[in-house]
Design a protein around this motif. Structure first.
Motif, PDB file in Angstrom:
ATOM      1  N   GLY A   1       3.198  -1.670  -4.130  1.00  0.00           N
ATOM      2  CA  GLY A   1       2.602  -0.713  -3.447  1.00  0.00           C
ATOM      3  C   GLY A   1       2.961   0.899  -4.299  1.00  0.00           C
ATOM      4  N   SER A   2       2.159   1.886  -4.116  1.00  0.00           N
ATOM      5  CA  SER A   2       1.287   2.352  -2.784  1.00  0.00           C
ATOM      6  C   SER A   2      -0.028   1.694  -3.052  1.00  0.00           C
ATOM      7  N   SER A   3      -0.493   1.601  -4.529  1.00  0.00           N
ATOM      8  CA  SER A   3      -1.950   1.390  -4.661  1.00  0.00           C
ATOM      9  C   SER A   3      -2.135  -0.300  -4.592  1.00  0.00           C
ATOM     10  N   GLY A   4      -1.488  -1.019  -3.557  1.00  0.00           N
ATOM     11  CA  GLY A   4      -1.614  -2.431  -3.618  1.00  0.00           C
ATOM     12  C   GLY A   4      -2.931  -3.105  -3.442  1.00  0.00           C
ATOM     13  N   GLY A   5      -3.552  -2.226  -2.939  1.00  0.00           N
ATOM     14  CA  GLY A   5      -5.195  -2.840  -2.373  1.00  0.00           C
ATOM     15  C   GLY A   5      -6.022  -2.957  -3.798  1.00  0.00           C
ATOM     16  N   SER A   6      -5.715  -1.972  -4.630  1.00  0.00           N
ATOM     17  CA  SER A   6      -6.518  -1.937  -5.984  1.00  0.00           C
ATOM     18  C   SER A   6      -5.918  -3.048  -6.966  1.00  0.00           C
ATOM     19  N   ALA A   7      -4.770  -3.311  -6.773  1.00  0.00           N
ATOM     20  CA  ALA A   7      -3.905  -4.227  -7.848  1.00  0.00           C
ATOM     21  C   ALA A   7      -4.445  -5.711  -7.342  1.00  0.00           C
ATOM     22  N   ALA A   8      -4.303  -5.828  -5.991  1.00  0.00           N
ATOM     23  CA  ALA A   8      -4.745  -7.357  -5.396  1.00  0.00           C
ATOM     24  C   ALA A   8      -6.283  -7.507  -5.765  1.00  0.00           C
ATOM     25  N   ALA A   9      -7.079  -6.416  -5.503  1.00  0.00           N
ATOM     26  CA  ALA A   9      -8.505  -6.492  -6.042  1.00  0.00           C
ATOM     27  C   ALA A   9      -8.673  -7.101  -7.245  1.00  0.00           C
ATOM     28  N   VAL A  10      -7.831  -6.362  -8.263  1.00  0.00           N
ATOM     29  CA  VAL A  10      -8.072  -7.010  -9.680  1.00  0.00           C
ATOM     30  C   VAL A  10      -7.235  -8.328 -10.010  1.00  0.00           C
ATOM     31  N   GLY A  11      -6.220  -8.491  -9.351  1.00  0.00           N
ATOM     32  CA  GLY A  11      -5.493  -9.725  -9.278  1.00  0.00           C
ATOM     33  C   GLY A  11      -6.314 -10.796  -8.960  1.00  0.00           C
ATOM     34  N   ALA A  12      -6.880 -10.774  -7.829  1.00  0.00           N
ATOM     35  CA  ALA A  12      -7.927 -11.832  -7.176  1.00  0.00           C
ATOM     36  C   ALA A  12      -9.088 -12.019  -7.940  1.00  0.00           C
ATOM     37  N   GLY A  13      -9.447 -11.124  -8.822  1.00  0.00           N
ATOM     38  CA  GLY A  13     -10.673 -11.181  -9.592  1.00  0.00           C
ATOM     39  C   GLY A  13     -11.886 -10.817  -8.831  1.00  0.00           C
ATOM     40  N   ILE A  14     -11.771  -9.950  -7.887  1.00  0.00           N
ATOM     41  CA  ILE A  14     -12.810  -9.280  -7.368  1.00  0.00           C
ATOM     42  C   ILE A  14     -13.567  -8.342  -8.301  1.00  0.00           C
TER      43      ILE A  14
ATOM     44  N   SER B   1       0.642   0.574   5.992  1.00  0.00           N
ATOM     45  CA  SER B   1      -1.025   1.269   5.951  1.00  0.00           C
ATOM     46  C   SER B   1      -1.540   1.146   7.345  1.00  0.00           C
ATOM     47  N   ALA B   2      -2.150   2.185   7.912  1.00  0.00           N
ATOM     48  CA  ALA B   2      -2.645   1.730   9.303  1.00  0.00           C
ATOM     49  C   ALA B   2      -3.737   0.850   9.650  1.00  0.00           C
ATOM     50  N   PHE B   3      -4.303   0.257   8.216  1.00  0.00           N
ATOM     51  CA  PHE B   3      -5.139  -0.802   8.351  1.00  0.00           C
ATOM     52  C   PHE B   3      -4.553  -2.229   8.009  1.00  0.00           C
ATOM     53  N   GLY B   4      -3.364  -2.320   8.001  1.00  0.00           N
ATOM     54  CA  GLY B   4      -2.551  -3.483   8.105  1.00  0.00           C
ATOM     55  C   GLY B   4      -2.220  -3.594   6.594  1.00  0.00           C
ATOM     56  N   ALA B   5      -1.049  -4.696   6.352  1.00  0.00           N
ATOM     57  CA  ALA B   5      -0.859  -4.939   5.102  1.00  0.00           C
ATOM     58  C   ALA B   5      -1.827  -5.476   4.404  1.00  0.00           C
ATOM     59  N   THR B   6      -1.648  -5.341   2.971  1.00  0.00           N
ATOM     60  CA  THR B   6      -2.369  -6.226   2.016  1.00  0.00           C
ATOM     61  C   THR B   6      -1.586  -7.212   1.462  1.00  0.00           C
ATOM     62  N   ARG B   7      -2.096  -8.562   1.308  1.00  0.00           N
ATOM     63  CA  ARG B   7      -1.319  -9.694   0.546  1.00  0.00           C
ATOM     64  C   ARG B   7      -1.482 -10.005  -0.970  1.00  0.00           C
ATOM     65  N   ASN B   8      -0.413 -10.528  -1.324  1.00  0.00           N
ATOM     66  CA  ASN B   8      -0.529 -10.961  -2.664  1.00  0.00           C
ATOM     67  C   ASN B   8      -1.353 -11.819  -3.208  1.00  0.00           C
ATOM     68  N   PRO B   9      -2.326 -11.668  -4.173  1.00  0.00           N
ATOM     69  CA  PRO B   9      -3.362 -12.801  -4.440  1.00  0.00           C
ATOM     70  C   PRO B   9      -2.686 -14.164  -4.660  1.00  0.00           C
ATOM     71  N   HIS B  10      -1.526 -14.015  -5.407  1.00  0.00           N
ATOM     72  CA  HIS B  10      -0.999 -14.990  -6.030  1.00  0.00           C
ATOM     73  C   HIS B  10      -0.082 -15.920  -4.797  1.00  0.00           C
ATOM     74  N   ASP B  11       0.458 -15.394  -3.973  1.00  0.00           N
ATOM     75  CA  ASP B  11       0.973 -15.896  -2.717  1.00  0.00           C
ATOM     76  C   ASP B  11       0.957 -15.030  -1.440  1.00  0.00           C
ATOM     77  N   PRO B  12       0.090 -15.523  -0.643  1.00  0.00           N
ATOM     78  CA  PRO B  12      -0.156 -14.604   0.631  1.00  0.00           C
ATOM     79  C   PRO B  12       0.913 -14.206   1.597  1.00  0.00           C
ATOM     80  N   THR B  13       2.272 -15.102   1.306  1.00  0.00           N
ATOM     81  CA  THR B  13       3.202 -14.463   2.093  1.00  0.00           C
ATOM     82  C   THR B  13       4.047 -13.360   1.555  1.00  0.00           C
ATOM     83  N   ARG B  14       3.562 -12.785   0.497  1.00  0.00           N
ATOM     84  CA  ARG B  14       4.378 -11.573  -0.335  1.00  0.00           C
ATOM     85  C   ARG B  14       3.338 -10.463  -0.458  1.00  0.00           C
ATOM     86  N   VAL B  15       4.345  -9.279  -0.750  1.00  0.00           N
ATOM     87  CA  VAL B  15       3.463  -8.080  -0.707  1.00  0.00           C
ATOM     88  C   VAL B  15       2.967  -8.107  -2.087  1.00  0.00           C
ATOM     89  N   PRO B  16       1.935  -7.232  -2.211  1.00  0.00           N
ATOM     90  CA  PRO B  16       1.206  -6.954  -3.645  1.00  0.00           C
ATOM     91  C   PRO B  16       1.801  -5.985  -4.376  1.00  0.00           C
TER      92      PRO B  16
END
Ligand code: GLN
Length: 341
Positions: free
Chosen positions: A43-56, A26-41
């Motif tokens: 993809g490719s729709s990782g932002g949406s998955a992370a938003a639901v996983g983080a409870g946003i 992503s040109a905006f930079g990587a998204t992090r996994n809400p359960h462990d920020p050293t890991r990927v969420p």
């Protein structure tokens, strides 16, 4: 969604042109996994998955061409649905691989994901590939249980490629289904081994065609300071696409080029038909649904696979088959490896 009273909170991050399995492209930079920020969420729709996983948010949309809703859903511990090809209109969706693309849904629960699908499913005169079949009531049988349901377990999905801890969670989940009255049966999808190579010929081939319009004239960024049509095309396409997109365009253009078309694209089309027929045989053999892992491993560390495209592509081994066959798929949480879903 707006007409049904939905409230849109924002746009989410994703891999460029939906090409990737980690949201690191992503040109905006990587998204992090809400359960462990050293890991990927995922993809490719990782932002949406992370938003639901983080409870946003309780639910979110994504797109799934080879697993991009189901795989990040599994990495982030949420529900992800890829509907049947044609179930949801793709009007307004940027095309990646048109014979595989489908809009998908994330939900904190199965019910919320189903509600989201219920709201967006149906024919749309602005998308000629959208299906005119009636949209069923997805919530009607939500509490019906699994008594008497025949669940096929494809042997080809449970090989050495599968992480032993993920395998154990799968076996425990199958035990729960058995105790709840489901009939668990081993089945075979013999062409599974060809799914990743087939997908990574067909998807880049279609992408190279779909992305041809990004030439700086009507679509895409336009490179400044160029003085001829050819120079506008070349500079805009060179500067405007990220590295993974360039790789896909080159792979796809090669697979479609004169002299190689039959050897690559033509053969991949045949393999796709065989993969689809595998599923057909299993349904005809009496299976109501199949149970498979979504991903061979839990979420991997950020940066682990960015230099090794083949290992990134292999993250999709269990998900690309549904897109190739046009069938629906859902990823539901079944447990955790440490704190990773
Ligand atoms: N990871 C796969 C790819 O990179 C699937 C992407 C998707 O489903 N959009 O092509």
């Amino acid at each position: 969604l707006l007409a049904a009273g939905g409230v849109v909170l924002g746009k989410t991050n994703m891999d460029e042109f939906a090409m990737g399995s980690s949201t690191e492209n992503s040109a905006f930079g990587a998204t992090r996994n809400p359960h462990d920020p050293t890991r990927v969420p995922g993809g490719s729709s990782g932002g949406s998955a992370a938003a639901v996983g983080a409870g946003i948010v309780r639910c979110a949309l994504g797109s799934d061409t080879g697993g991009s809703v189901r795989q990040p859903a599994s990495f982030c511990g949420v529900v992800g649905i890829k509907p049947t090809y044609g179930r949801v209109s793709r009007y307004g969706l940027v095309a990646f691989a048109s014979s595989l693309d489908q809009v998908g849904m994330f939900g904190a629960t199965v019910e919320e994901a189903a509600l989201l699908l219920q709201t967006v499913a149906g024919q749309d005169p602005r998308d000629a590939t959208s299906s005119n079949r009636e949209v069923p009531d997805y919530l009607e049988e939500i509490d019906a249980g699994v008594e008497g349901l025949t669940v096929g377990v494809p042997a080809e999905y449970f090989t050495e490629a599968l992480d032993p801890e993920v395998r154990k969670l799968c076996e425990e989940a199958l035990d729960r289904l058995r105790k709840a009255g489901a009939l668990i049966r081993e089945v075979s999808l013999p062409h599974t081994q060809y799914a990743v190579p087939t997908y990574y010929i067909l998807a880049p081939a279609e992408a190279s065609s779909n992305l041809a319009r990004y030439d700086g004239v009507r679509y895409g960024m336009r490179a400044p300071g160029t003085d001829s049509v050819a120079a506008v095309y070349e500079a805009s396409r060179t500067q405007g696409f990220g590295g993974e997109i360039v790789r896909r365009i080159m792979l796809g253009t090669f697979a479609l080029s004169a002299g190689y078309y039959e050897a690559y694209y033509g053969r991949a089309q045949k393999a796709r038909a065989l993969i689809a027929r595998d599923f057909q045989r299993v349904w005809e053999g009496g299976a109501d649904v199949l149970f498979t892992p979504t991903s061979p491993t839990p979420a991997f560390p950020l940066g682990e696979r960015t230099q090794d495209p083949v290992s990134m592509y292999l993250s999709d081994i269990y998900t690309v088959t549904a897109n190739l066959a046009g069938i629906p798929g859902i990823s539901v949480p079944i447990g955790s490896v440490g704190r990773l879903p």
